[in-house]
Design an enzyme around this catalytic site. Structure first.
Site, PDB file in Angstrom:
ATOM      1  N   GLU A   1      -5.359  -4.391  10.570  1.00 27.30           N
ATOM      2  CA  GLU A   1      -4.208  -3.360  10.775  1.00 27.30           C
ATOM      3  C   GLU A   1      -4.351  -2.647  12.094  1.00 27.30           C
ATOM      4  O   GLU A   1      -5.434  -1.709  12.179  1.00 27.30           O
ATOM      5  CB  GLU A   1      -4.207  -2.583   9.603  1.00 27.30           C
ATOM      6  CG  GLU A   1      -3.851  -3.182   8.459  1.00 27.30           C
ATOM      7  CD  GLU A   1      -3.380  -1.998   7.221  1.00 27.30           C
ATOM      8  OE1 GLU A   1      -2.370  -2.503   6.690  1.00 27.30           O
ATOM      9  OE2 GLU A   1      -4.078  -1.052   7.078  1.00 27.30           O
TER      10      GLU A   1
ATOM     11  N   GLY B   1       2.793   2.677  10.831  1.00 29.38           N
ATOM     12  CA  GLY B   1       3.844   3.605  10.499  1.00 29.38           C
ATOM     13  C   GLY B   1       4.597   4.165  11.985  1.00 29.38           C
ATOM     14  O   GLY B   1       5.265   5.023  11.868  1.00 29.38           O
TER      15      GLY B   1
ATOM     16  N   HIS C   1      -9.464   1.640   4.923  1.00 29.73           N
ATOM     17  CA  HIS C   1      -8.238   1.793   5.695  1.00 29.73           C
ATOM     18  C   HIS C   1      -8.413   2.666   6.815  1.00 29.73           C
ATOM     19  O   HIS C   1      -9.269   3.411   6.834  1.00 29.73           O
ATOM     20  CB  HIS C   1      -6.971   2.398   4.580  1.00 29.73           C
ATOM     21  CG  HIS C   1      -5.757   2.087   5.312  1.00 29.73           C
ATOM     22  ND1 HIS C   1      -5.043   3.055   6.237  1.00 29.73           N
ATOM     23  CD2 HIS C   1      -4.717   1.368   5.084  1.00 29.73           C
ATOM     24  CE1 HIS C   1      -4.105   2.659   6.439  1.00 29.73           C
ATOM     25  NE2 HIS C   1      -3.597   1.626   5.998  1.00 29.73           N
TER      26      HIS C   1
ATOM     27  N   SER D   1       3.597  -2.033  10.256  1.00 27.27           N
ATOM     28  CA  SER D   1       5.145  -2.083  10.250  1.00 27.27           C
ATOM     29  C   SER D   1       5.707  -3.478   9.953  1.00 27.27           C
ATOM     30  O   SER D   1       6.557  -3.861  10.567  1.00 27.27           O
ATOM     31  CB  SER D   1       5.408  -1.739  11.781  1.00 27.27           C
ATOM     32  OG  SER D   1       5.226  -0.395  12.167  1.00 27.27           O
TER      33      SER D   1
ATOM     34  N   ASN E   1       0.731  -0.979   0.000  1.00 25.68           N
ATOM     35  CA  ASN E   1      -0.115  -0.136   0.127  1.00 25.68           C
ATOM     36  C   ASN E   1       0.985   1.178   0.070  1.00 25.68           C
ATOM     37  O   ASN E   1       1.583   1.506   1.072  1.00 25.68           O
ATOM     38  CB  ASN E   1      -0.621  -0.059   1.471  1.00 25.68           C
ATOM     39  CG  ASN E   1      -1.599   1.010   1.202  1.00 25.68           C
ATOM     40  OD1 ASN E   1      -1.731   2.119   0.430  1.00 25.68           O
ATOM     41  ND2 ASN E   1      -2.339   1.456   2.672  1.00 25.68           N
ATOM     42  N   TRP E   2       0.951   1.733  -1.100  1.00 31.12           N
ATOM     43  CA  TRP E   2       1.832   2.939  -1.318  1.00 31.12           C
ATOM     44  C   TRP E   2       1.310   4.266  -0.512  1.00 31.12           C
ATOM     45  O   TRP E   2       2.253   5.286  -0.776  1.00 31.12           O
ATOM     46  CB  TRP E   2       2.245   3.328  -2.694  1.00 31.12           C
ATOM     47  CG  TRP E   2       3.043   2.228  -3.326  1.00 31.12           C
ATOM     48  CD1 TRP E   2       3.741   1.373  -2.861  1.00 31.12           C
ATOM     49  CD2 TRP E   2       3.527   2.334  -4.815  1.00 31.12           C
ATOM     50  NE1 TRP E   2       4.621   0.667  -3.514  1.00 31.12           N
ATOM     51  CE2 TRP E   2       4.475   1.071  -4.567  1.00 31.12           C
ATOM     52  CE3 TRP E   2       3.261   2.895  -5.982  1.00 31.12           C
ATOM     53  CZ2 TRP E   2       5.216   0.811  -6.038  1.00 31.12           C
ATOM     54  CZ3 TRP E   2       4.021   2.602  -7.122  1.00 31.12           C
ATOM     55  CH2 TRP E   2       4.545   1.543  -7.288  1.00 31.12           C
ATOM     56  N   LYS E   3       0.129   4.155  -0.352  1.00 27.34           N
ATOM     57  CA  LYS E   3      -0.277   5.339   0.319  1.00 27.34           C
ATOM     58  C   LYS E   3      -0.112   6.454  -0.702  1.00 27.34           C
ATOM     59  O   LYS E   3      -0.214   6.436  -1.829  1.00 27.34           O
ATOM     60  CB  LYS E   3      -0.192   5.750   1.700  1.00 27.34           C
ATOM     61  CG  LYS E   3      -0.017   4.605   2.601  1.00 27.34           C
ATOM     62  CD  LYS E   3       0.204   4.733   4.283  1.00 27.34           C
ATOM     63  CE  LYS E   3       0.104   3.221   4.721  1.00 27.34           C
ATOM     64  NZ  LYS E   3       0.134   3.275   6.378  1.00 27.34           N
TER      65      LYS E   3
ATOM     66  N   GLU F   1      -6.785   5.138   7.564  1.00 30.45           N
ATOM     67  CA  GLU F   1      -6.393   6.768   7.364  1.00 30.45           C
ATOM     68  C   GLU F   1      -7.605   7.116   6.797  1.00 30.45           C
ATOM     69  O   GLU F   1      -8.049   8.315   6.871  1.00 30.45           O
ATOM     70  CB  GLU F   1      -5.282   6.303   6.570  1.00 30.45           C
ATOM     71  CG  GLU F   1      -4.022   6.345   7.548  1.00 30.45           C
ATOM     72  CD  GLU F   1      -2.845   5.661   6.604  1.00 30.45           C
ATOM     73  OE1 GLU F   1      -2.752   5.784   5.516  1.00 30.45           O
ATOM     74  OE2 GLU F   1      -1.982   5.297   7.462  1.00 30.45           O
TER      75      GLU F   1
ATOM     76  N   GLY G   1       2.762  -1.108   4.194  1.00 33.68           N
ATOM     77  CA  GLY G   1       3.020   0.364   3.862  1.00 33.68           C
ATOM     78  C   GLY G   1       4.331   0.840   3.809  1.00 33.68           C
ATOM     79  O   GLY G   1       5.075   0.391   2.562  1.00 33.68           O
ATOM     80  N   GLY G   2       5.176   1.279   4.559  1.00 35.20           N
ATOM     81  CA  GLY G   2       6.452   1.969   4.288  1.00 35.20           C
ATOM     82  C   GLY G   2       7.450   0.965   3.497  1.00 35.20           C
ATOM     83  O   GLY G   2       8.121   1.283   2.460  1.00 35.20           O
TER      84      GLY G   2
HETATM   85  P1  13P Z   1       3.294   0.567   7.582  1.00 32.60           P
HETATM   86  O1  13P Z   1       3.601  -0.765   7.092  1.00 32.60           O
HETATM   87  O2  13P Z   1       4.028   1.741   7.152  1.00 32.60           O
HETATM   88  O3  13P Z   1       3.170   0.473   9.081  1.00 32.60           O
HETATM   89  O4  13P Z   1       1.539   0.711   7.092  1.00 32.60           O
HETATM   90  C1  13P Z   1       0.640  -0.292   7.164  1.00 32.60           C
HETATM   91  C2  13P Z   1      -0.247  -0.030   6.461  1.00 32.60           C
HETATM   92  O5  13P Z   1      -1.112   0.916   6.703  1.00 32.60           O
HETATM   93  C3  13P Z   1      -0.719  -0.687   5.405  1.00 32.60           C
HETATM   94  O6  13P Z   1      -2.078  -0.361   4.903  1.00 32.60           O
END
Ligand code: 13P
Length: 249
Positions: free
Chosen positions: A167, A173, A95, A213, A10-12, A97, A234-235
């Site tokens: 999640e 993050g 999600h 994470s 997930n590149w956000k 967010e 994510g990251g």
């Molecule tokens: P991180 O892997 O950066 O913690 O993000 C997780 C996430 O929100 C994936 O959708």
């Protein structure tokens, strides 16, 4: 029952079109054989170009959100029809967010889930508690409510097509991963809840990812748990070598 693992990036809101293309070329060149399903959920602006670069590879394409209507006066929104036209396979729905910053609710998640399924887009429905809820002992109730609301009115056959991503918001993050035991405990609870809603057959086939994470260093201990069928990354999915290392955990 063996469930095919699904590793999704997930590149956000990261990467320009050029950066996304460079990533895709690199991933294609380093990615060998894998028995897992692999996909990247990218910003809308990159979907068309990524579709081209990933064509002929095993990497599938996902969006990060969509509206539930096919069209209409919804300034700034993107519909499932538009995603389907590009050839998007998956869409992240609900999600944390989106829930936190864009007022998404279990009801909008439910509508989006139904719309995605109606268009042949596989939804990745995100659930998870915030830290205060975990500390208050409410995590399981919160996740049960999100699942029940998100799945409302679906048939078992449709529910099987939904990927659920657990999640915990406090692990996103933050570098603070849930322990493999905490992640497994909740994923097992999610499967049990799905069994209560749709029966054991659906619960056994539905795939449940962990997200929060996930990194090359902790992927194996999470992904070898019985009820964890993949990762939503994510990251670490922004760097092709790290993402590949997670795929090859
Ligand atoms: P991180 O892997 O950066 O913690 O993000 C997780 C996430 O929100 C994936 O959708």
């Amino acid at each position: 029952m063996t469930r095919k693992k699904i590793i999704a990036g997930n590149w956000k809101m990261y990467k320009t079109i050029a950066e996304g293309q460079a990533f895709a070329e690199e991933l294609k060149s380093i990615l060998g054989q894998t028995e897992h399903e692999v996909l990247v959920c990218a910003p809308y602006t990159q979907l068309s170009s990524l579709k081209k670069v990933f064509s002929g590879s095993i990497v599938k394409l996902g969006a990060q959100n969509m509206h539930f209507e096919n069209e209409g006066a919804f300034t700034g929104e993107i519909s499932p029809l538009m995603l389907k036209e590009i050839g998007v396979d998956y869409c992240v729905i609900g999600h944390s967010e989106r829930r936190q910053y864009f007022a998404e609710t279990d009801d909008t998640v439910n509508r989006k889930l139904k719309a995605a399924l109606a268009h042949g887009i596989f939804p990745i429905m995100c659930v998870g508690e915030v830290l205060a809820q975990r500390d208050a002992g409410e995590a399981f109730d919160v996740v049960r409510t999100q699942l029940t609301g998100g799945f409302a009115g679906l048939e078992a056959g449709e529910a099987t097509k939904v990927v659920i991503a657990y999640e915990p918001v406090w692990a996103i993050g933050t570098g603070r991963t849930a322990t493999p035991e905490q992640a497994e405990e909740m994923c097992a609870f999610i499967r049990e809840t799905v069994s209560g809603l749709f029966g054991e057959g659906t619960a056994e086939s539905v795939r449940i990812q962990y997200g929060g994470s996930v990194k090359p260093a902790n992927a194996a201990e999470l992904l070898t748990k019985d009820n964890i069928d993949g990762a939503l990354v994510g990251g670490a999915s922004l760097i092709a070598r790290d993402f590949k290392a997670i795929i090859d955990y």
